[in-house]
Design a protein around this motif. Structure first.
Motif, PDB file in Angstrom:
ATOM      1  N   ALA A 174       1.057  -1.505   0.388  1.00  0.00           N
ATOM      2  CA  ALA A 174       0.219  -0.092   0.078  1.00  0.00           C
ATOM      3  C   ALA A 174       0.838   1.452   0.191  1.00  0.00           C
ATOM      4  O   ALA A 174       0.553   2.064  -0.623  1.00  0.00           O
ATOM      5  N   ALA A 175       1.901   1.016   0.729  1.00  0.00           N
ATOM      6  CA  ALA A 175       3.143   2.639   0.715  1.00  0.00           C
ATOM      7  C   ALA A 175       3.540   2.628  -0.673  1.00  0.00           C
ATOM      8  O   ALA A 175       3.590   3.755  -1.562  1.00  0.00           O
ATOM      9  N   ARG A 176       4.061   1.289  -1.459  1.00  0.00           N
ATOM     10  CA  ARG A 176       4.863   1.196  -2.462  1.00  0.00           C
ATOM     11  C   ARG A 176       3.136   2.053  -3.452  1.00  0.00           C
ATOM     12  O   ARG A 176       4.180   2.516  -4.101  1.00  0.00           O
ATOM     13  N   ASP A 209       4.901   7.160   1.415  1.00  0.00           N
ATOM     14  CA  ASP A 209       6.362   6.278   2.481  1.00  0.00           C
ATOM     15  C   ASP A 209       5.075   6.084   3.829  1.00  0.00           C
ATOM     16  O   ASP A 209       6.634   5.753   4.763  1.00  0.00           O
ATOM     17  N   ASN A 210       4.618   7.134   4.604  1.00  0.00           N
ATOM     18  CA  ASN A 210       5.094   6.897   5.699  1.00  0.00           C
ATOM     19  C   ASN A 210       3.520   6.503   5.906  1.00  0.00           C
ATOM     20  O   ASN A 210       2.221   6.414   6.847  1.00  0.00           O
ATOM     21  N   PHE A 211       2.544   5.158   5.184  1.00  0.00           N
ATOM     22  CA  PHE A 211       1.699   4.627   4.583  1.00  0.00           C
ATOM     23  C   PHE A 211       1.262   4.325   6.442  1.00  0.00           C
ATOM     24  O   PHE A 211       0.040   4.547   7.348  1.00  0.00           O
ATOM     25  N   GLY A 212       2.086   3.460   7.328  1.00  0.00           N
ATOM     26  CA  GLY A 212       1.424   2.788   8.086  1.00  0.00           C
ATOM     27  C   GLY A 212       1.088   3.570   9.506  1.00  0.00           C
ATOM     28  O   GLY A 212       0.429   3.519  10.133  1.00  0.00           O
ATOM     29  N   GLY A 258      19.587   0.679 -10.272  1.00  0.00           N
ATOM     30  CA  GLY A 258      18.090   0.484 -10.180  1.00  0.00           C
ATOM     31  C   GLY A 258      17.510  -0.841  -9.225  1.00  0.00           C
ATOM     32  O   GLY A 258      15.751  -0.248  -9.318  1.00  0.00           O
ATOM     33  N   ARG A 259      18.131  -1.585  -9.711  1.00  0.00           N
ATOM     34  CA  ARG A 259      18.116  -2.901  -8.997  1.00  0.00           C
ATOM     35  C   ARG A 259      17.739  -2.555  -7.703  1.00  0.00           C
ATOM     36  O   ARG A 259      16.749  -4.051  -7.540  1.00  0.00           O
ATOM     37  N   GLY A 260      18.246  -1.536  -7.413  1.00  0.00           N
ATOM     38  CA  GLY A 260      17.982  -1.687  -4.993  1.00  0.00           C
ATOM     39  C   GLY A 260      16.510  -1.247  -5.053  1.00  0.00           C
ATOM     40  O   GLY A 260      15.990  -0.968  -4.433  1.00  0.00           O
ATOM     41  N   ALA A 261      16.131  -0.539  -6.468  1.00  0.00           N
ATOM     42  CA  ALA A 261      15.114   1.056  -6.183  1.00  0.00           C
ATOM     43  C   ALA A 261      13.386  -0.332  -6.125  1.00  0.00           C
ATOM     44  O   ALA A 261      13.328  -1.104  -5.840  1.00  0.00           O
ATOM     45  N   PHE A 262      12.545   0.315  -5.433  1.00  0.00           N
ATOM     46  CA  PHE A 262      10.904  -0.333  -5.518  1.00  0.00           C
ATOM     47  C   PHE A 262      10.856   0.024  -6.665  1.00  0.00           C
ATOM     48  O   PHE A 262      10.762   0.197  -7.511  1.00  0.00           O
TER      49      PHE A 262
END
Length: 350
Positions: free
Chosen positions: A70-72, A77-80, A346-350
């Motif tokens: 849901a955050a993604r 980013d502060n969804f929770g 960019g392999r570590g990006a969401f």
């Protein structure tokens, strides 16, 4: 220093996951933040029908994943953090009413902590008496769950709201601790909790001054409290589950990584096993202890690299390596590139 243990008996060991009440209002909240609830639930493997029944159980890995997803997908980013900010105690179903029906705020915290293992399994929850204040600790201890930031921020927000329900919206803890690295928008956490917030701590915690905790809960109802406690206990007994040796081992290893190299004998002792017995049970699953450690480190490495604000130089100690060079060698063995190259591609990006 003393702590209040969970309710007696083995009921908490049989819970299948987390009760769906913990996702009350989730779909609407995802929509309000620009996300697609059906897509978020689908990717996370959650049947929307389950969310209509607060006493049904969701698998804990799926629950943590749905918050991260849901955050993604919403770009929040502060969804929770925000989901927890608006989460009223009544929304937690049986667990929430156990707090609300208690005699005082202090007793509500004690009862809430004792009942929590019946609401959610594979998790630590405890209320530790530190003299002038209580320390309310929370931590997911499921070996298959790596991404759990959103869940941690949500859960501490739920506990905060239970106290503010009586002491008012201006009440604030002494401090707040989170085990995950500091997010980019961390100032929002200070605003929500109205307190100093520290990251990369051993556990997710609220530090709660005792002053005012003797205030009576307005909905105090001793008879209803007993009914709620008994109902939650019966639910926890209805779904027996065999312990998963791999998940349990991973959970112990992850805690050990924060202080150094995992040692087989130490991990086995924490699990109440001999080192030989743990090795044998892992071998029955086609695994070795060193393979479980290596795979977990690999998964955690990519998890941390996805957090762009976290310096690569900080990763080695998070993975239990005493030197950055040891981490770099392991990463090249896993992926054929350095951690810096991985992130730059960019392999570590969401």
């Amino acid at each position: 220093m003393s702590s209040f243990p969970p309710a007696s008996g083995s009921a908490g060991q049989h819970h299948a996951g987390v009760l769906a009440a913990a996702a009350t209002g989730l779909c609407g909240f995802i929509e309000r933040h620009g996300g697609d609830p059906d897509r978020v639930l689908g990717v996370s493997g959650i049947d929307p029908e389950l969310l209509q029944h607060p006493t049904l159980s969701l698998a804990l890995p799926n629950y943590c994943q749905v918050l991260e997803e849901a955050a993604r997908q919403s770009g929040c980013d502060n969804f929770g953090l925000y989901y927890g900010q608006q989460f009223k105690p009544q929304g937690l179903g049986l667990l929430g009413y156990i707090g609300l029906c208690s005699a005082t705020v202090e007793q509500a915290l004690i009862n809430f902590s004792r009942a929590f293992p019946l609401h959610q399994r594979n998790s630590l929850i405890r209320l530790v008496d530190e003299g002038e204040y209580y320390r309310f600790d929370y931590q997911v201890r499921h070996g298959a769950i790596l991404n759990r930031r959103q869940d941690a921020e949500l859960t501490l927000g739920m506990a905060l709201n239970l106290i503010r329900h009586v002491l008012g919206s201006q009440w604030a803890p002494r401090a707040v601790h989170f085990e995950h690295p500091r997010p980019e928008q961390w100032h929002e956490h200070c605003k929500v909790f109205d307190a100093p917030v520290y990251f990369e701590q051993p556990c997710n915690s609220l530090l709660i001054a005792k002053r005012g905790l003797n205030r009576a809960m307005p909905e105090h109802d001793p008879a209803l409290l007993l009914v709620m406690q008994d109902s939650l206990r019966q639910l926890s007994l209805s779904k027996p589950r065999e312990p998963d040796i791999v998940d349990d081992t991973r959970a112990q290893i992850r805690r050990q990584l924060l202080v150094g190299e995992p040692v087989l004998e130490d991990i086995a002792e924490q699990m109440g096993l001999t080192s030989w017995s743990l090795q044998r049970r892992l071998r029955d699953q086609g695994l070795s202890f060193s393979a479980v450690v290596d795979k977990l480190r690999c998964e955690l490495a990519t998890h941390y690299l996805a957090q762009q604000q976290l310096p690569i130089s900080d990763l080695a100690p998070l993975l239990g390596y005493s030197e950055t060079s040891a981490f770099s060698r392991a990463f090249r063995r896993w992926f054929g590139v350095s951690p810096r190259q991985w992130r730059s591609q960019g392999r570590g990006a969401f």
